[in-house]
Design an enzyme around this catalytic site. Sequence first.
Site, PDB file in Angstrom:
ATOM      1  N   GLU A 332      32.008  82.418   5.826  1.00  0.00           N
ATOM      2  CA  GLU A 332      33.159  82.131   6.700  1.00  0.00           C
ATOM      3  C   GLU A 332      34.425  81.708   5.948  1.00  0.00           C
ATOM      4  O   GLU A 332      35.114  80.783   6.371  1.00  0.00           O
ATOM      5  CB  GLU A 332      32.777  81.011   7.689  1.00  0.00           C
ATOM      6  CG  GLU A 332      31.602  81.368   8.561  1.00  0.00           C
ATOM      7  CD  GLU A 332      31.087  80.180   9.383  1.00  0.00           C
ATOM      8  OE1 GLU A 332      30.703  80.427  10.531  1.00  0.00           O
ATOM      9  OE2 GLU A 332      31.066  79.037   8.888  1.00  0.00           O
TER      10      GLU A 332
HETATM   11  C1  TNX Z   1      27.865  78.988  11.132  1.00  0.00           C
HETATM   12  S1  TNX Z   1      26.188  80.559   9.664  1.00  0.00           S
HETATM   13  C2  TNX Z   1      27.969  78.414   9.879  1.00  0.00           C
HETATM   14  C3  TNX Z   1      28.036  76.971   9.783  1.00  0.00           C
HETATM   15  C4  TNX Z   1      27.906  76.313  11.104  1.00  0.00           C
HETATM   16  C5  TNX Z   1      26.871  77.019  11.935  1.00  0.00           C
HETATM   17  C6  TNX Z   1      26.543  76.354  13.224  1.00  0.00           C
HETATM   18  C7  TNX Z   1      26.934  79.989   8.478  1.00  0.00           C
HETATM   19  C8  TNX Z   1      26.588  80.489   7.183  1.00  0.00           C
HETATM   20  N1  TNX Z   1      27.874  79.073   8.697  1.00  0.00           N
HETATM   21  O1  TNX Z   1      29.218  76.598   9.131  1.00  0.00           O
HETATM   22  O2  TNX Z   1      27.550  75.001  10.897  1.00  0.00           O
HETATM   23  O3  TNX Z   1      27.344  78.308  12.171  1.00  0.00           O
HETATM   24  O4  TNX Z   1      25.454  76.926  13.869  1.00  0.00           O
END
Ligand code: TNX
Length: 520
Positions: A332
Site C-alpha cells: 500500500e
Molecule cells: C491492509 S493487507 C493492510 C494493513 C491493514 C489491513 C487491515 C496489507 C498488506 N496491509 O495495513 O492493517 O489491511 O485489515
Amino acid sequence: AASAIMTAGMFSTASGAQLSESSLYDVIPAPVSVEPASGEQYRLTGHTSIHIDKQASSAKRVANRLRELLRPATGFALPIKHDAAKYEGEDETGGISLRLDGSRAELGRAGYRLRIDDDSVTIRATTGDGLFNGMQTLRQLLPATIESDSERSGPWTIPGGEITDRPRFEHRAAMLDVARHFHGVDSVKRYIDHLALYKVNYLHLHLSDDQGWRIQIDSWPRLTTHGGDTEVGGTPGGYYTKQEYGEIVDYAAARNVTIVPEIDLPGHTNAALSSYDKLNCDGTAPPPYTGIEVGFSSLCIDEPVTYRFVEDVIREVAAMTPGPYLHIGGDEAHSTSEADYKKFMSRVLPLVEKYGKTAVGWSEYAKATPPKGSVVQYWHTENSAPEMVEAAANGNKILMSPANKAYIDMKYNEDTELGLDWAGYSTVRDSYRWDPATFLPDVPDEAILGVEAPMWTETLANLDQVEFMAFPRLPGIAEIGWSPASKHDWQAYRQRLAAQAPRWEQLGIDYYRSPQVPWP
Ligand code: TNX
C-alpha cells in the site's frame, strides 16, 4: 478403561457412538495417519518418567517443555531420565520416551510417530522439532484439564494407538500487528503459546507502521522514544528494547516458533518520518498519527539519508534475528510512484541479502522482481494473480494470506464488534474452506511456501480481543497449513474444533462461539 477413555474424549464428538474410538482423532491439525488401538490406553501417574537418549540436547529441550506442560495440572514430578546407552530396543521403558531415531524418509524433518499403549508412550522423530510436534499431539490427547495451572484430579489417560504425521507445508505462520496497538512482551509470549499448541512455526511481528515504531534501533533512538509513544486512538504505545525482543525470540525458539520481523517500507512509515525531520523530503517531521487510514506516508526515495537509515535498521534488526527471514513490507505504498517504488526496492533488497537474510514482502513488492528465493506474501483476494505466477517463475516462494480467507482480523459477521470488514466477513467455515495450493490455480504447487494468518490490530487493543478474533479461526488455518488436503473436511473439523473449547476455557481464552460449530 472405557470410562477413562471417555474422560479424555468426553467433549469430543457429537456422535456419541464412536466415543471411545474417536478420541485419538481429536487432534488439530489433523494428523496424516491415525490408527486407534481400542482397549489400550496409557495412564500418566506419579511414577511416570520421561526418557531421552543420553546426549540428545534437542530431545532434552522437548523433555523440559513436556514436563513444564504436564506438571502444574498433574502435580507429578515426571523426572527426566537419560538412558545410559543410545536407545535401540523396544519401548520397554514404561514411561514417555522421546527418541531421535525416526525414519527420515517417512517423517521428514518435522514429522513424528507417536505410539501409545498400556505401558508406554513413545515419540519418534528425526529432529527436536519433530519431537516437539509429537508432544503437542500428545498434549491434545490428554483431558482438557491438563491445561489447568493448578493441580487437578485427572485421571490422566491417553487413548491407545499410533499416529504418524508430518506437515504439508514447512511454513505455517501467524502475524501480530504490534504497531497499530502495541502488545507487550507477555502478550506476545502468550500468543506464541497458542501458536505452539497448533504447530504454527513462524510468528511474523509487524513492528512498524504509521501509528508506531516498536523495536529499539540504537543508531536512530527517536524511532522508539518518539515514534513508539503513540498508537491507534491516541492511547500510549510502547516498544521492545533489544533485550525484550531477544526474550521473545528465545521464548519462541523454545516452542518451535521462529520470529519474522517486519519493518514496513517505504509506505506505512509515518512513525519514522515523525521521529526525524531529515527523513522527510520537505525536511519537516509530520505529527504522530493515531487514525487508521493507510497509504499516505512514504520515505523520501531520492535522499541518500533514506538509505543510511534503512541500512542501519536492516543491519540492527538482522543482528537480533536468528531466523532466516526479514520482512520489508512494501504494501500500500500509495504515496510512492511506481518508478520510485522500484528504485527504492532495488536498493533495499540487496541490503537484506547483505545482512544475511531472505527478504519477505507483501504482494506489491513482486513488481520489484525480488531475487530468487525471496518470499512474496499474497494478501489479495482474487484467485488470479499474474504477478504471482511471474514471481513463481522467477524463483520466488509464495506465502498465502488471502485477506478474505486468512485475515483473522476480519469480522465474523455484521454483529462482530471488533475487527474490520474491508475483505468481507469471514466465518469459521470461510477461513477453513480453502486450499493454499489451489487458491491461485496458475501458480505451481512447488512455489507455495505455506500459509499465514495475519492479525491486524487497528481495533484490537489488548490480547483478550486478539484471542477473540483468533479463536476459533487460527486452529483452522493451522490445519490447512499442516494437514494433507485429503484430510481437510469441514464436517469432521467442526467436531474436532468443538472438542478444543474446554482446553481454551482452561487456558483462559475468550473465544467466539460461532453457531457453525457444535460446542459442548
Ligand atoms: C491492509 S493487507 C493492510 C494493513 C491493514 C489491513 C487491515 C496489507 C498488506 N496491509 O495495513 O492493517 O489491511 O485489515
